[in-house]
Design an enzyme around this catalytic site. Structure first.
Site, mmCIF file in Angstrom:
data_model
loop_
_atom_site.group_PDB
_atom_site.id
_atom_site.type_symbol
_atom_site.label_atom_id
_atom_site.label_comp_id
_atom_site.label_asym_id
_atom_site.label_seq_id
_atom_site.Cartn_x
_atom_site.Cartn_y
_atom_site.Cartn_z
ATOM 1 N N TYR A 84 3.393 -15.403 -20.787
ATOM 2 C CA TYR A 84 4.720 -15.245 -20.205
ATOM 3 C C TYR A 84 5.767 -15.403 -21.285
ATOM 4 O O TYR A 84 5.694 -16.318 -22.113
ATOM 5 C CB TYR A 84 4.955 -16.287 -19.111
ATOM 6 C CG TYR A 84 6.323 -16.221 -18.490
ATOM 7 C CD1 TYR A 84 6.671 -15.181 -17.632
ATOM 8 C CD2 TYR A 84 7.279 -17.187 -18.771
ATOM 9 C CE1 TYR A 84 7.933 -15.113 -17.061
ATOM 10 C CE2 TYR A 84 8.547 -17.135 -18.204
ATOM 11 C CZ TYR A 84 8.864 -16.097 -17.359
ATOM 12 O OH TYR A 84 10.118 -16.024 -16.792
ATOM 13 N N VAL A 85 6.734 -14.499 -21.253
ATOM 14 C CA VAL A 85 7.925 -14.597 -22.093
ATOM 15 C C VAL A 85 9.118 -14.447 -21.160
ATOM 16 O O VAL A 85 9.160 -13.526 -20.333
ATOM 17 C CB VAL A 85 7.944 -13.516 -23.205
ATOM 18 C CG1 VAL A 85 9.253 -13.572 -23.987
ATOM 19 C CG2 VAL A 85 6.747 -13.685 -24.135
ATOM 20 N N TYR A 129 -0.101 -3.794 -23.884
ATOM 21 C CA TYR A 129 -1.476 -4.148 -24.245
ATOM 22 C C TYR A 129 -2.201 -2.958 -24.876
ATOM 23 O O TYR A 129 -2.931 -3.114 -25.850
ATOM 24 C CB TYR A 129 -2.250 -4.658 -23.030
ATOM 25 C CG TYR A 129 -1.674 -5.920 -22.426
ATOM 26 C CD1 TYR A 129 -1.070 -6.903 -23.217
ATOM 27 C CD2 TYR A 129 -1.726 -6.140 -21.057
ATOM 28 C CE1 TYR A 129 -0.544 -8.052 -22.657
ATOM 29 C CE2 TYR A 129 -1.217 -7.297 -20.494
ATOM 30 C CZ TYR A 129 -0.622 -8.249 -21.294
ATOM 31 O OH TYR A 129 -0.112 -9.387 -20.739
#
Length: 162
Positions: A84-85, A129
């Site tokens: 998570y950012v 990704y």
């Protein structure tokens, strides 16, 4: 900057886990308490590990992971439970830096796999990704057993063992 989480990070980890659950549209699912996280991360037998992404203003993201094992390769690997950012820090390279730090752990320790799951609708993450060379495991389906079904199966073993 990426660093290993400390026990002092537990409150911000819990906050960011709740932020992640809200982003994933299930805020009610984030039930872990600070005490549970503290025990899992820093207790006598840590079961999970965490990295923190630091920005100028403090923690802006995290990666929570644990070791898995491949019977095929005979080696451990890393399973990334959460990445998570915070929205205001996205695009600043923090997510990639967290993934690179975990990849470095794999290489240093001789782990041959680094795996995680992503929600089908999360196109920005899927694109990211793919851009770093990760490949979807389309031929695999994740199964989960929880709640009543978990307890029913556990009870079935107890009945059969008697």
């Amino acid at each position: 900057m990426i660093r290993t989480a400390t026990v002092d990070d537990v409150p911000v980890l819990r906050t960011m886990i709740r932020e992640l659950a809200t982003y994933e549209r299930v805020p009610e699912a984030a039930k872990a308490t600070e005490a549970q996280l503290r025990e899992a991360l820093f207790g006598a037998h840590p079961a999970v590990f965490a990295l923190i992404a630091e920005g100028v203003e403090g923690p802006v993201g995290f990666a929570l992971w644990f070791r898995n094992f491949s019977t095929w390769t005979g080696t451990h690997g890393v399973y990334l439970e959460d990445l998570y950012v915070r929205p205001e820090a996205r695009g600043g390279g923090h997510g990639k830096a967290l993934l690179a730090a975990l990849a470095e752990i794999c290489v240093e320790r001789g782990y041959e796999r680094f795996e995680w799951s992503v929600l089908d609708w999360n196109e920005p993450s899927i694109g990211f990704y793919r851009s770093i060379g990760a490949e979807p495991m389309d031929e695999w389906t994740v199964f989960r057993l929880t709640g009543d079904a978990l307890h029913n199966l556990a009870s079935a073993r107890s009945v059969n063992a008697a």
